[in-house]
Design an enzyme around this catalytic site. Sequence first.
Site, PDB file in Angstrom:
ATOM      1  N   LEU A 109       7.027   5.850  -9.395  1.00  0.00           N
ATOM      2  CA  LEU A 109       6.402   4.698  -8.763  1.00  0.00           C
ATOM      3  C   LEU A 109       6.478   3.499  -9.890  1.00  0.00           C
ATOM      4  CD1 LEU A 109       3.460   6.044  -6.618  1.00  0.00           C
ATOM      5  CD2 LEU A 109       5.756   5.209  -5.885  1.00  0.00           C
ATOM      6  N   ASP A 110       6.663   2.210  -9.665  1.00  0.00           N
ATOM      7  CA  ASP A 110       6.629   1.020 -10.390  1.00  0.00           C
ATOM      8  C   ASP A 110       5.272   1.090 -10.798  1.00  0.00           C
ATOM      9  OD1 ASP A 110       9.394   0.624  -9.828  1.00  0.00           O
ATOM     10  OD2 ASP A 110       8.853  -0.808  -8.099  1.00  0.00           O
ATOM     11  N   LEU A 111       5.242   0.326 -12.082  1.00  0.00           N
ATOM     12  CA  LEU A 111       3.895  -0.173 -12.614  1.00  0.00           C
ATOM     13  C   LEU A 111       2.845  -0.595 -11.735  1.00  0.00           C
ATOM     14  CD1 LEU A 111       2.306  -0.413 -15.277  1.00  0.00           C
ATOM     15  CD2 LEU A 111       3.066  -2.702 -15.525  1.00  0.00           C
ATOM     16  N   THR A 113       3.058  -0.513  -8.502  1.00  0.00           N
ATOM     17  CA  THR A 113       2.882   0.173  -7.050  1.00  0.00           C
ATOM     18  C   THR A 113       1.923   1.214  -7.069  1.00  0.00           C
ATOM     19  OG1 THR A 113       5.493   0.082  -6.713  1.00  0.00           O
ATOM     20  CG2 THR A 113       4.347   1.620  -5.566  1.00  0.00           C
ATOM     21  N   LYS A 197      11.686  -2.413  -3.052  1.00  0.00           N
ATOM     22  CA  LYS A 197      11.495  -3.998  -3.363  1.00  0.00           C
ATOM     23  C   LYS A 197      12.887  -4.545  -3.334  1.00  0.00           C
ATOM     24  CE  LYS A 197       7.435  -3.479  -6.369  1.00  0.00           C
ATOM     25  NZ  LYS A 197       7.154  -3.296  -7.604  1.00  0.00           N
TER      26      LYS A 197
END
Length: 246
Positions: A109-111, A113, A197
């Site tokens: 998961l992105d930073l 998210t 995204k």
Amino acid sequence: MYMSGLMRLQKFLSSGGIASRRAAEKLISEGRIKVNEKVVTEPGTKVDPLSDKVEVDNLPVTILKKKKYFLLNKPSGYLTTVKDPYKRPTVMDLIPKKFQEGLFPVGRLDLDTEGLLLMTNDGEMAFRLTHPRYEIEKEYLAQVKGTPSKDDLYLLRTGVVLEEGKTAPAKVEILSSGDKMSLLRIIIHEGKKRQIKRICAAVGHPVVFLKRNSYAFLNLGNLKPGLYRSLTEEEVQKLYRLLKLP
Ligand code: URA
């Protein structure tokens, strides 16, 4: 994970993460399990996890790797990695030290998210969970700029062309929409880098907030951000079946 008191051998093996229930039964019936130096072929045999010596193929169960499965509600601001060379906060910081050995996050998961992240030391399970062949569904809540039109929704649902190719069809629903933003529920079964995204941006509706709500049949329930829980034995068995693991 072991509890005190007597427990069935089969359960002892499965709750210790040595084997699934079915695989444990097989190990027992094949005569590969010893309790206190004696081969045991009866799955109902009771053992005391604290005092009995249980061996699988002559290896004490205590030295076999116990499988660990955690479900974390990742907050924003934590990197999905085991170690960061710059010592920034990682998802490992949210798991107690005693469980950390061999543990790693399943996928990424992105930073910024939030939401459901599985963590395990089970490489085969992690591989299958993230392999496109198993088509594991992941549900996201995405707050995006503007309101996607019918055409935008059509594109998101049928597949968006990204630089590495077209994405697989997604399920997309507008949950609410205001003057400037809308909230979308998006279900995908691929795991391309920053997929949500990028597909939203590609149709002109950049994501401003992203949260993963569920992964396969698992969801966050009322687990607060920053907290984790172990998967139950039933959940682990269900994942084994879903992923066709022995
Ligand atoms: N898609 C994204 O864009 N970011 C995530 O963190 C997960 C899915």
